[in-house]
Enzyme design. Sequence first.
Site: not given
Ligand code: GLA
Length: 364
Positions: A119, A158-160, A179
């Site tokens: 993550d 997250w696509g950055w 998310d």
């Molecule tokens: C981020 C990720 C989620 C999940 C949460 C857990 O937001 O993008 O998919 O893994 O963390 O804390």
Amino acid sequence: MGWNSWNQFRCQIDEKLVHEMADALVARGLGAVGYQYVILDDCWQAPERGPDGGIRPDPIRFPNGMRSLSDYIHSKGLKFGIYTSVGKRTCQGRPGSWDHEDQDAQTYADWGVDFVKDDFCGGPIYRWISWNYRPHYVRMSEALLRTGRPIVFSLCNWGWDSVWKWGASIANLWRTTMDISPHWRSVLRILDHQRGKEPFSGPGHWNDPDMLEVGVSPLTETESRSHFSLWAMLAAPLIAGNDLRTMTPETTAILTNPEVIAVDQDQAGKQGFLISSWAGLQVWAKPLAEPETFAVVLLNRKNKSARVTVRWNSLGLPAGSASVRDLWKRIELGSYPDEFSAEVFPHGVVMVKVTPTSGPLSVN
Ligand code: GLA
């Protein structure tokens, strides 16, 4: 394909839950149609590392440790996935892998881990855009390779930084967006973000539009079916996120529809694309390995039923008729010249497979 704890359970995870979920995955027929990975998301870790700097499971929630959990999952014929973060802390404040990449990778391999999600939280100044995180993803990827154990690497930034342009060099899948949540607008927002990223996805290296919210409240049954159909069109990793123990027969039927799963898992590994869009009514197409054969989704994003049409020439098919199979009703609908249209429920889809049946209609 698999199951992950985050979407439904957040931090409320423990050994018993994971055992029950692995049991349910097999008992409810998901294992038989290809769901393999049981993935522990955030919060499995103890609040601090051990005296040797090693990562440890939360001793209260996982009293028998990770090797025993891994053995249990493997004994069911499944694979074991785990979560970490590239920074010093995970998104829920547990220890991250920053400067511990080699040690953690070896620990995971020793536990028999088959999948690692990495993550994007816990950067040194917690402003992810301005910290140099990429070498740490590279370090984790290389550390996992060095263990010698085949481990799927799931990059979650997250696509950055247009990750789809460089993700394939170090990972098997990479998140393309922030998310998902179990709401129709979230499903559509993420869907829209996949456009233009089609060329970057393919066998062994996939765009990841995030885990499934099928069967997670308040997403409705119709919306869940649409979400699943669209993720199959995107050749997305299908990672269920609901409570497999208590899911309704309708949710089970969605998650296990073999014909929709076959579209997702099609050998050509092509990500589907939008071919027409008008006033909230869209047609998505995915070329399948079988020549001139397409999966097609007619999508109604709006709140009123509407008729949606796909024209064969918009698929690049030769003039003539094509046979149409409904992948949710699982019946042949017949042969159609030039186009196919259907009435689509609000927030619903009609998903079909289109195969040309004749040559050009040139005989007069
Ligand atoms: C981020 C990720 C989620 C999940 C949460 C857990 O937001 O993008 O998919 O893994 O963390 O804390």
